[in-house]
Design a protein around this motif. Structure first.
Motif, PDB file in Angstrom:
ATOM      1  N   THR A  58       0.830  -1.202   0.000  1.00  0.00           N
ATOM      2  CA  THR A  58       0.000   0.000   0.000  1.00  0.00           C
ATOM      3  C   THR A  58       0.864   1.251   0.000  1.00  0.00           C
ATOM      4  OG1 THR A  58      -1.687  -1.220   1.221  1.00  0.00           O
ATOM      5  CG2 THR A  58      -1.885   1.170   1.170  1.00  0.00           C
ATOM      6  N   GLU A  59       1.924   1.236   0.802  1.00  0.00           N
ATOM      7  CA  GLU A  59       2.836   2.404   0.818  1.00  0.00           C
ATOM      8  C   GLU A  59       3.508   2.577  -0.536  1.00  0.00           C
ATOM      9  OE1 GLU A  59       4.199   2.463   5.546  1.00  0.00           O
ATOM     10  OE2 GLU A  59       5.368   1.314   4.089  1.00  0.00           O
ATOM     11  N   GLN A  60       3.852   1.486  -1.190  1.00  0.00           N
ATOM     12  CA  GLN A  60       4.475   1.570  -2.507  1.00  0.00           C
ATOM     13  C   GLN A  60       3.501   2.164  -3.526  1.00  0.00           C
ATOM     14  OE1 GLN A  60       5.798  -2.186  -4.013  1.00  0.00           O
ATOM     15  NE2 GLN A  60       6.654  -1.351  -5.876  1.00  0.00           N
ATOM     16  N   ARG A  61       2.236   1.724  -3.472  1.00  0.00           N
ATOM     17  CA  ARG A  61       1.241   2.263  -4.403  1.00  0.00           C
ATOM     18  C   ARG A  61       0.926   3.728  -4.100  1.00  0.00           C
ATOM     19  NH1 ARG A  61      -3.350  -2.274  -5.842  1.00  0.00           N
ATOM     20  NH2 ARG A  61      -1.927  -3.825  -6.770  1.00  0.00           N
ATOM     21  N   HIS A  62       0.999   4.065  -2.804  1.00  0.00           N
ATOM     22  CA  HIS A  62       0.749   5.459  -2.451  1.00  0.00           C
ATOM     23  C   HIS A  62       1.841   6.359  -3.016  1.00  0.00           C
ATOM     24  CE1 HIS A  62      -0.474   8.979  -0.222  1.00  0.00           C
ATOM     25  NE2 HIS A  62       0.721   9.042   0.388  1.00  0.00           N
ATOM     26  N   ARG A  63       3.080   5.870  -2.980  1.00  0.00           N
ATOM     27  CA  ARG A  63       4.160   6.671  -3.544  1.00  0.00           C
ATOM     28  C   ARG A  63       4.015   6.814  -5.053  1.00  0.00           C
ATOM     29  NH1 ARG A  63       7.161   3.703   0.382  1.00  0.00           N
ATOM     30  NH2 ARG A  63       7.725   2.123  -1.197  1.00  0.00           N
ATOM     31  N   LEU A  64       3.399   5.815  -5.691  1.00  0.00           N
ATOM     32  CA  LEU A  64       3.189   5.886  -7.136  1.00  0.00           C
ATOM     33  C   LEU A  64       1.897   6.609  -7.492  1.00  0.00           C
ATOM     34  CD1 LEU A  64       4.257   2.249  -8.116  1.00  0.00           C
ATOM     35  CD2 LEU A  64       5.591   4.365  -8.407  1.00  0.00           C
ATOM     36  N   GLY A  65       1.159   7.036  -6.472  1.00  0.00           N
ATOM     37  CA  GLY A  65      -0.099   7.735  -6.712  1.00  0.00           C
ATOM     38  C   GLY A  65      -1.252   6.831  -7.026  1.00  0.00           C
ATOM     39  N   GLU A  66      -1.108   5.522  -6.717  1.00  0.00           N
ATOM     40  CA  GLU A  66      -2.166   4.571  -7.036  1.00  0.00           C
ATOM     41  C   GLU A  66      -3.039   4.242  -5.824  1.00  0.00           C
ATOM     42  OE1 GLU A  66      -0.193   1.199  -8.608  1.00  0.00           O
ATOM     43  OE2 GLU A  66       0.519   2.235 -10.426  1.00  0.00           O
ATOM     44  N   ALA A  67      -2.678   4.766  -4.631  1.00  0.00           N
ATOM     45  CA  ALA A  67      -3.464   4.479  -3.422  1.00  0.00           C
ATOM     46  C   ALA A  67      -3.561   5.750  -2.595  1.00  0.00           C
ATOM     47  CB  ALA A  67      -2.827   3.365  -2.602  1.00  0.00           C
ATOM     48  N   ALA A  68      -4.691   5.932  -1.943  1.00  0.00           N
ATOM     49  CA  ALA A  68      -4.904   7.122  -1.127  1.00  0.00           C
ATOM     50  C   ALA A  68      -4.213   6.980   0.229  1.00  0.00           C
ATOM     51  CB  ALA A  68      -6.398   7.351  -0.925  1.00  0.00           C
ATOM     52  N   ALA A  69      -3.997   8.147   0.869  1.00  0.00           N
ATOM     53  CA  ALA A  69      -3.360   8.140   2.200  1.00  0.00           C
ATOM     54  C   ALA A  69      -4.226   7.377   3.207  1.00  0.00           C
ATOM     55  CB  ALA A  69      -3.125   9.572   2.664  1.00  0.00           C
ATOM     56  N   ARG A  70      -5.546   7.453   3.014  1.00  0.00           N
ATOM     57  CA  ARG A  70      -6.421   6.733   3.938  1.00  0.00           C
ATOM     58  C   ARG A  70      -6.186   5.235   3.875  1.00  0.00           C
ATOM     59  NH1 ARG A  70     -11.674   4.607   3.999  1.00  0.00           N
ATOM     60  NH2 ARG A  70     -11.921   4.955   1.756  1.00  0.00           N
ATOM     61  N   ALA A  71      -5.895   4.722   2.692  1.00  0.00           N
ATOM     62  CA  ALA A  71      -5.618   3.296   2.543  1.00  0.00           C
ATOM     63  C   ALA A  71      -4.340   2.908   3.277  1.00  0.00           C
ATOM     64  CB  ALA A  71      -5.516   2.930   1.072  1.00  0.00           C
ATOM     65  N   VAL A  72      -3.356   3.820   3.245  1.00  0.00           N
ATOM     66  CA  VAL A  72      -2.089   3.555   3.962  1.00  0.00           C
ATOM     67  C   VAL A  72      -2.346   3.456   5.468  1.00  0.00           C
ATOM     68  CG1 VAL A  72       0.202   4.450   4.501  1.00  0.00           C
ATOM     69  CG2 VAL A  72      -0.702   4.617   2.161  1.00  0.00           C
ATOM     70  N   GLU A  73      -3.115   4.392   5.990  1.00  0.00           N
ATOM     71  CA  GLU A  73      -3.384   4.387   7.426  1.00  0.00           C
ATOM     72  C   GLU A  73      -4.205   3.157   7.834  1.00  0.00           C
ATOM     73  OE1 GLU A  73      -1.990   6.299   9.563  1.00  0.00           O
ATOM     74  OE2 GLU A  73      -0.956   7.354   7.944  1.00  0.00           O
ATOM     75  N   GLN A  74      -5.116   2.772   6.951  1.00  0.00           N
ATOM     76  CA  GLN A  74      -5.900   1.575   7.230  1.00  0.00           C
ATOM     77  C   GLN A  74      -5.003   0.345   7.293  1.00  0.00           C
ATOM     78  OE1 GLN A  74      -9.208   1.252   7.914  1.00  0.00           O
ATOM     79  NE2 GLN A  74      -8.827  -0.957   8.227  1.00  0.00           N
ATOM     80  N   ALA A  75      -4.057   0.243   6.350  1.00  0.00           N
ATOM     81  CA  ALA A  75      -3.126  -0.887   6.348  1.00  0.00           C
ATOM     82  C   ALA A  75      -2.204  -0.847   7.553  1.00  0.00           C
ATOM     83  CB  ALA A  75      -2.304  -0.876   5.059  1.00  0.00           C
ATOM     84  N   ARG A  76      -1.790   0.347   7.951  1.00  0.00           N
ATOM     85  CA  ARG A  76      -0.918   0.485   9.121  1.00  0.00           C
ATOM     86  C   ARG A  76      -1.660   0.070  10.403  1.00  0.00           C
ATOM     87  NH1 ARG A  76       0.899   5.303   8.136  1.00  0.00           N
ATOM     88  NH2 ARG A  76       2.802   4.521   7.140  1.00  0.00           N
ATOM     89  N   ALA A  77      -2.945   0.465  10.520  1.00  0.00           N
ATOM     90  CA  ALA A  77      -3.740   0.068  11.682  1.00  0.00           C
ATOM     91  C   ALA A  77      -3.930  -1.446  11.717  1.00  0.00           C
ATOM     92  CB  ALA A  77      -5.094   0.771  11.657  1.00  0.00           C
ATOM     93  N   ASN A  78      -4.132  -2.033  10.544  1.00  0.00           N
ATOM     94  CA  ASN A  78      -4.305  -3.476  10.470  1.00  0.00           C
ATOM     95  C   ASN A  78      -3.030  -4.201  10.910  1.00  0.00           C
ATOM     96  OD1 ASN A  78      -5.871  -5.854   9.660  1.00  0.00           O
ATOM     97  ND2 ASN A  78      -4.369  -6.035   8.015  1.00  0.00           N
ATOM     98  N   ALA A  79      -1.879  -3.684  10.531  1.00  0.00           N
ATOM     99  CA  ALA A  79      -0.603  -4.289  10.909  1.00  0.00           C
ATOM    100  C   ALA A  79      -0.362  -4.176  12.412  1.00  0.00           C
ATOM    101  CB  ALA A  79       0.540  -3.633  10.136  1.00  0.00           C
ATOM    102  N   ALA A  80      -0.687  -3.019  12.981  1.00  0.00           N
ATOM    103  CA  ALA A  80      -0.512  -2.829  14.423  1.00  0.00           C
ATOM    104  C   ALA A  80      -1.434  -3.758  15.217  1.00  0.00           C
ATOM    105  CB  ALA A  80      -0.776  -1.374  14.797  1.00  0.00           C
ATOM    106  N   GLY A  81      -2.669  -3.889  14.729  1.00  0.00           N
ATOM    107  CA  GLY A  81      -3.598  -4.788  15.418  1.00  0.00           C
ATOM    108  C   GLY A  81      -3.134  -6.239  15.384  1.00  0.00           C
TER     109      GLY A  81
END
Length: 465
Positions: free
Chosen positions: A206-229
């Motif tokens: 998700t972070e890689q796609r966000h850097r390429l402009g293919e994913a929104a910042a909200r998706a990154v935070e959602q993935a980060r929350a999922n990883a922490a959980g």
């Protein structure tokens, strides 16, 4: 007043040895067959835990049965009860003692013979005394109280032996329970680690796609929350594993954390066997705690006989044979011999109110023991029925969870392919991942619960070794 007490006392004496009745084991109604248990299958012969087919479990239980301190305490109680039974049996036999004494005594002239000695010329105030005697005594057990006491002590010793066997059943079941729980937690930890790794992988993508402009910042935070959980989910599982390792160490008679006993490595959850139940009547002979309850009832019945025997006179014979002299050289001469014989009588003739109270208390304890035995039989039958009902449900659940996990795995594989080509969103991928891992987690729990239910069945059936 005396005659009022004497009449019933003589009537009791005339009854002779009928101070109590012979013990008869109680009849406890049981069902002809178990409702929830399978119709087929013989009773397990040999160590029940071998039915799980796990050599590690076999080794752990063997160690616990040898080293466990609760079992050691139970064995000590067995030794104590056997000693008490031996002492109760010895009370029926004559007892004897041998006494010897050599003393030098200076007589006071202010008391007794010493005062008289003032008027006798050359009366010695200081004398030597030598004594060697052997004595014997024997209580004639006319009313059978001593015999009933021996029966009670013997039954209590048998109850202690049965409870020692029950402790072995308990320890073996506790080890099996802790082992299964450990393996379940280890499986769940492996699943949780897979969930954490998957969440980290999704976060990286998700972070890689966000850097390429293919994913929104909200998706990154959602993935980060999922990883922490996913990372947080590992913590209570790790604590649970440590607790079960500590529990197994203590059951094996070892200090917690002193020896991991080769259990750090993950292994499969033991499959749940289906124990053969036999008939409800077999349960009365198989379960050590029921045997102990019946033996305690027998002991309480014998104690009633002990109380009844107190109504009768108690006769004893005693004798003394030996030598007494003031000089050692004449100790063993004929003039120094001492011979004594006696018949003793003890009768609590004016104590009938207290005897009545003691008899009533003994009979009350017998009624309590009878109720306790019958209740123990009912509880045991309840445990067997509940155990088999639970085991049947858990085995069915395992089959259903297997189908659930297979379907979730196929869905996850298709979702992963769709994510790689951009056909679905990140949320759909995360949801599919969670569904699969949750299914695997439920599968591990179901397998563990089925194994625990099988252990409970073996324990309820008496857990024969």
């Amino acid at each position: 007043m005396i005659r009022a007490w004497l009449a019933p006392a003589m009537a009791l004496l005339a009854a002779g040895c009928a101070a109590s009745t012979a013990y008869r084991p109680p009849t406890t109604p049981v069902a002809p067959a178990w409702r929830a248990a399978p119709e087929a299958g013989a009773i397990t012969i040999g160590p029940w835990w071998r039915a799980f087919g796990d050599p590690v479990l076999d080794r752990l239980i063997a160690t616990a049965l040898t080293e466990n301190l609760d079992i050691e305490q139970a064995l000590a109680r067995v030794d104590q009860s056997r000693a008490a039974a031996a002492a109760a049996g010895a009370a029926l036999l004559p007892s004897g003692t041998v006494d010897g004494q050599a003393a030098r005594v200076r007589q006071s002239i202010e008391t007794g013979l010493g005062r008289v000695s003032q008027y006798v010329p050359d009366f010695p105030r200081t004398v030597n005394q030598y004594q060697l005697t052997t004595g014997a005594s024997w209580e004639l057990d006319l009313a059978g109280g001593l015999r009933r006491g021996r029966e009670a002590a013997g039954a209590e010793a048998q109850a202690a032996e049965a409870m020692g066997a029950q402790m072995r059943v308990t320890v073996a079941a506790e080890v099996a329970d802790a082992y299964v729980r450990l393996r379940v937690l280890q499986q769940r930890r492996a699943i949780a680690r897979g969930q954490r790794d998957s969440a980290q992988r999704i976060l990286s993508l998700t972070e890689q796609r966000h850097r390429l402009g293919e994913a929104a910042a909200r998706a990154v935070e959602q993935a980060r929350a999922n990883a922490a959980g996913a990372e947080a989910d590992l913590l209570p599982i790790g604590a649970g594993i440590e607790a079960q390792l500590n529990r197994l160490a203590v059951l094996a008679g070892r200090a917690p954390q002193a020896d991991r006993m080769g259990l750090d490595a993950e292994a499969a959850i033991p499959s749940a066997p289906l124990p053969g139940a036999g008939s409800p009547g077999d349960l009365l002979r198989r379960r050590p705690d029921l045997v102990a309850a019946e033996r305690r009832l027998a002991a309480s019945h014998a104690r009633v006989g002990v109380a009844l025997a107190e109504y009768y006179p108690r006769l004893s014979l005693s004798g003394l044979l030996g030598f007494q002299a003031q000089t050692a050289g004449r100790l063993l001469t004929g003039d120094a011999n001492v011979i004594q014989g006696a018949v003793g009588l003890r009768w609590r003739l004016f104590d009938f109110k207290r005897l009545d109270a003691e008899r009533d208390a003994a009979e009350g304890r017998e009624r309590e023991a009878l109720a306790a035995y019958r209740q123990a039989v009912l509880r045991a039958a309840e445990e067997v029925e509940n155990g088999y009902a639970t085991l049947g449900a858990r085995r069915t659940e395992v089959a259903v969870r297997t189908r659930e996990t297979d379907a979730a795995g196929k869905a996850r594989a298709m979702t992963d392919s769709a994510w790689n080509v951009g056909e679905i969103s990140l949320f759909e991928l995360i949801d599919a991942e969670r569904t699969l891992l949750a299914a695997r987690d439920r599968m591990a729990l179901a397998q563990g619960e089925a194994a625990l239910a099988a252990i409970a069945c073996y324990r309820a059936l008496g857990g024969q070794e």
